[in-house]
Design a protein around this motif. Structure first.
Motif, PDB file in Angstrom:
ATOM      1  N   ILE A  51       0.810  -1.053  -0.045  1.00  0.00           N
ATOM      2  CA  ILE A  51      -0.054   0.048  -0.138  1.00  0.00           C
ATOM      3  C   ILE A  51       0.785   1.225  -0.036  1.00  0.00           C
ATOM      4  CG2 ILE A  51      -0.108  -0.012   2.498  1.00  0.00           C
ATOM      5  CD1 ILE A  51      -3.070   0.890   1.997  1.00  0.00           C
ATOM      6  N   SER A  52       0.417   2.187  -0.545  1.00  0.00           N
ATOM      7  CA  SER A  52       1.190   3.522  -0.726  1.00  0.00           C
ATOM      8  C   SER A  52       1.054   4.330   0.467  1.00  0.00           C
ATOM      9  CB  SER A  52       0.867   4.351  -2.023  1.00  0.00           C
ATOM     10  OG  SER A  52      -0.774   4.565  -1.883  1.00  0.00           O
ATOM     11  N   TRP A  53       1.921   5.490   0.808  1.00  0.00           N
ATOM     12  CA  TRP A  53       1.925   6.214   1.929  1.00  0.00           C
ATOM     13  C   TRP A  53       0.374   6.738   1.860  1.00  0.00           C
ATOM     14  CZ3 TRP A  53       3.232   7.797   6.650  1.00  0.00           C
ATOM     15  CH2 TRP A  53       2.751   9.249   6.876  1.00  0.00           C
ATOM     16  N   SER A  54      -0.171   7.093   0.933  1.00  0.00           N
ATOM     17  CA  SER A  54      -1.617   7.854   0.698  1.00  0.00           C
ATOM     18  C   SER A  54      -2.700   6.899   0.979  1.00  0.00           C
ATOM     19  CB  SER A  54      -1.726   8.618  -0.511  1.00  0.00           C
ATOM     20  OG  SER A  54      -1.677   7.547  -1.660  1.00  0.00           O
ATOM     21  N   GLY A  55      -2.379   5.591   0.827  1.00  0.00           N
ATOM     22  CA  GLY A  55      -3.413   4.778   0.991  1.00  0.00           C
ATOM     23  C   GLY A  55      -4.346   4.442  -0.350  1.00  0.00           C
ATOM     24  N   GLY A  56      -3.905   5.314  -1.481  1.00  0.00           N
ATOM     25  CA  GLY A  56      -4.729   5.367  -2.659  1.00  0.00           C
ATOM     26  C   GLY A  56      -4.447   4.298  -3.593  1.00  0.00           C
ATOM     27  N   LYS A  57      -3.204   3.549  -3.369  1.00  0.00           N
ATOM     28  CA  LYS A  57      -2.953   2.370  -4.284  1.00  0.00           C
ATOM     29  C   LYS A  57      -2.538   1.361  -3.581  1.00  0.00           C
ATOM     30  CE  LYS A  57      -0.469   5.653  -7.737  1.00  0.00           C
ATOM     31  NZ  LYS A  57       0.612   5.954  -8.450  1.00  0.00           N
ATOM     32  N   THR A  58      -3.051   0.238  -4.109  1.00  0.00           N
ATOM     33  CA  THR A  58      -2.678  -1.073  -3.316  1.00  0.00           C
ATOM     34  C   THR A  58      -2.425  -1.896  -4.457  1.00  0.00           C
ATOM     35  OG1 THR A  58      -5.003  -1.607  -3.474  1.00  0.00           O
ATOM     36  CG2 THR A  58      -4.317  -0.638  -1.489  1.00  0.00           C
ATOM     37  N   HIS A  59      -1.899  -3.253  -4.315  1.00  0.00           N
ATOM     38  CA  HIS A  59      -1.241  -4.132  -5.073  1.00  0.00           C
ATOM     39  C   HIS A  59      -1.443  -5.699  -4.318  1.00  0.00           C
ATOM     40  CE1 HIS A  59       0.686  -6.095  -8.148  1.00  0.00           C
ATOM     41  NE2 HIS A  59       1.526  -6.530  -7.772  1.00  0.00           N
ATOM     42  N   TYR A  60      -1.925  -6.490  -4.739  1.00  0.00           N
ATOM     43  CA  TYR A  60      -1.842  -7.972  -4.181  1.00  0.00           C
ATOM     44  C   TYR A  60      -1.192  -8.957  -5.089  1.00  0.00           C
ATOM     45  CZ  TYR A  60      -5.469  -5.509  -1.337  1.00  0.00           C
ATOM     46  OH  TYR A  60      -6.243  -4.375  -0.498  1.00  0.00           O
ATOM     47  N   ALA A  61      -0.812 -10.028  -4.312  1.00  0.00           N
ATOM     48  CA  ALA A  61      -0.481 -11.233  -4.790  1.00  0.00           C
ATOM     49  C   ALA A  61      -1.646 -11.872  -5.217  1.00  0.00           C
ATOM     50  CB  ALA A  61       0.419 -11.983  -3.663  1.00  0.00           C
ATOM     51  N   ASP A  62      -1.245 -12.757  -6.580  1.00  0.00           N
ATOM     52  CA  ASP A  62      -2.516 -13.119  -7.312  1.00  0.00           C
ATOM     53  C   ASP A  62      -3.350 -14.240  -6.534  1.00  0.00           C
ATOM     54  OD1 ASP A  62      -1.315 -13.560 -10.531  1.00  0.00           O
ATOM     55  OD2 ASP A  62      -2.420 -11.750  -9.418  1.00  0.00           O
ATOM     56  N   SER A  63      -2.428 -14.810  -5.605  1.00  0.00           N
ATOM     57  CA  SER A  63      -3.084 -15.788  -4.566  1.00  0.00           C
ATOM     58  C   SER A  63      -3.852 -15.254  -3.467  1.00  0.00           C
ATOM     59  CB  SER A  63      -1.859 -16.622  -3.807  1.00  0.00           C
ATOM     60  OG  SER A  63      -1.067 -15.779  -2.999  1.00  0.00           O
ATOM     61  N   VAL A  64      -3.954 -13.835  -3.191  1.00  0.00           N
ATOM     62  CA  VAL A  64      -4.589 -13.302  -2.184  1.00  0.00           C
ATOM     63  C   VAL A  64      -5.672 -12.247  -2.767  1.00  0.00           C
ATOM     64  CG1 VAL A  64      -2.707 -14.030  -0.504  1.00  0.00           C
ATOM     65  CG2 VAL A  64      -3.049 -11.695  -1.475  1.00  0.00           C
ATOM     66  N   LYS A  65      -5.779 -12.330  -3.861  1.00  0.00           N
ATOM     67  CA  LYS A  65      -6.579 -11.130  -4.426  1.00  0.00           C
ATOM     68  C   LYS A  65      -8.109 -11.769  -4.493  1.00  0.00           C
ATOM     69  CE  LYS A  65      -4.477  -9.479  -7.942  1.00  0.00           C
ATOM     70  NZ  LYS A  65      -4.022  -9.210  -9.347  1.00  0.00           N
ATOM     71  N   GLY A  66      -8.899 -10.642  -3.734  1.00  0.00           N
ATOM     72  CA  GLY A  66     -10.210 -11.142  -3.545  1.00  0.00           C
ATOM     73  C   GLY A  66     -10.475 -11.482  -2.023  1.00  0.00           C
ATOM     74  N   ARG A  67      -9.419 -12.003  -1.525  1.00  0.00           N
ATOM     75  CA  ARG A  67      -9.673 -12.521  -0.112  1.00  0.00           C
ATOM     76  C   ARG A  67      -8.995 -11.591   0.927  1.00  0.00           C
ATOM     77  NH1 ARG A  67      -7.134 -17.116   1.353  1.00  0.00           N
ATOM     78  NH2 ARG A  67      -5.565 -16.849  -0.100  1.00  0.00           N
ATOM     79  N   PHE A  68      -7.851 -11.083   0.462  1.00  0.00           N
ATOM     80  CA  PHE A  68      -7.223 -10.084   1.403  1.00  0.00           C
ATOM     81  C   PHE A  68      -7.490  -8.806   1.150  1.00  0.00           C
ATOM     82  CE2 PHE A  68      -3.729 -13.221   2.996  1.00  0.00           C
ATOM     83  CZ  PHE A  68      -4.567 -14.290   3.136  1.00  0.00           C
ATOM     84  N   THR A  69      -7.371  -7.901   2.173  1.00  0.00           N
ATOM     85  CA  THR A  69      -7.370  -6.400   1.891  1.00  0.00           C
ATOM     86  C   THR A  69      -6.536  -5.579   2.874  1.00  0.00           C
ATOM     87  OG1 THR A  69      -9.707  -6.437   1.431  1.00  0.00           O
ATOM     88  CG2 THR A  69      -8.957  -4.371   1.890  1.00  0.00           C
ATOM     89  N   ILE A  70      -5.505  -4.940   2.171  1.00  0.00           N
ATOM     90  CA  ILE A  70      -4.548  -4.262   2.917  1.00  0.00           C
ATOM     91  C   ILE A  70      -5.033  -2.527   3.124  1.00  0.00           C
ATOM     92  CG2 ILE A  70      -3.178  -3.419   0.997  1.00  0.00           C
ATOM     93  CD1 ILE A  70      -0.527  -3.596   2.488  1.00  0.00           C
ATOM     94  N   SER A  71      -5.020  -2.239   4.295  1.00  0.00           N
ATOM     95  CA  SER A  71      -5.573  -0.732   4.403  1.00  0.00           C
ATOM     96  C   SER A  71      -4.299   0.027   5.588  1.00  0.00           C
ATOM     97  CB  SER A  71      -6.630  -0.649   4.980  1.00  0.00           C
ATOM     98  OG  SER A  71      -6.946  -1.265   6.226  1.00  0.00           O
ATOM     99  N   ARG A  72      -4.494   1.431   5.754  1.00  0.00           N
ATOM    100  CA  ARG A  72      -3.653   2.024   6.566  1.00  0.00           C
ATOM    101  C   ARG A  72      -4.464   3.174   7.063  1.00  0.00           C
ATOM    102  NH1 ARG A  72       1.652   3.442   3.774  1.00  0.00           N
ATOM    103  NH2 ARG A  72       2.448   4.431   5.759  1.00  0.00           N
ATOM    104  N   ASP A  73      -3.822   3.471   8.418  1.00  0.00           N
ATOM    105  CA  ASP A  73      -4.477   4.725   9.379  1.00  0.00           C
ATOM    106  C   ASP A  73      -3.161   5.487   9.659  1.00  0.00           C
ATOM    107  OD1 ASP A  73      -6.962   5.057  11.940  1.00  0.00           O
ATOM    108  OD2 ASP A  73      -5.442   6.649  11.052  1.00  0.00           O
TER     109      ASP A  73
END
Length: 126
Positions: A51-73
């Motif tokens: 995840i980017s500093w702003s939180g506006g961009k995220t990227h996932y491994a194919d194996s977890v896409k649709g199941r995992f969510t990254i976020s930040r505060d």
């Protein structure tokens, strides 16, 4: 520099959910990208999500896409990894990582990161 401490790991049945947290301390007033990686027994450490500093961009491994969510505060200096529909193959030690970078940068390679947490164990039983 920044120090990272992960929490939230544990034992869960297949199909269940866990939410990992990674708290950052130290020089947190400069922008830094963050990521989650994992290492299963006998395997190399691999990328999970970033995840980017702003939180506006995220990227996932194919194996977890649709199941995992990254976020930040950023107000809490914490990044999260919400893991749903867990599978036994998700069993691993999960590490968070950080590196100082621009606001919109996401980094999917472990070589990109300078700071690492100690890891938290996630075990998914079948």
């Amino acid at each position: 520099q920044v120090q990272l401490i992960e929490s939230g790991g544990g034992l869960v049945q297949a199909g269940g959910s866990l939410k990992l947290s990674c708290a950052a301390s130290g020089r947190t007033n400069s922008p830094f990208a963050m990521g989650w990686f994992r290492q299963a027994p006998g395997k190399e450490r691999g990328f999970v999500a970033a995840i980017s500093w702003s939180g506006g961009k995220t990227h996932y491994a194919d194996s977890v896409k649709g199941r995992f969510t990254i976020s930040r505060d950023n107000a809490k200096n914490t990044v999260y990894l919400q893991m749903n529909s867990l599978k036994p193959e998700d069993t691993a030690v999960y590490y968070c990582a950080a590196t100082y970078t621009g606001w919109g940068t996401i980094l999917p390679a472990d070589d990109d990161y300078n700071y690492w947490g100690q890891g938290t164990q996630v075990t998914v039983s079948s």
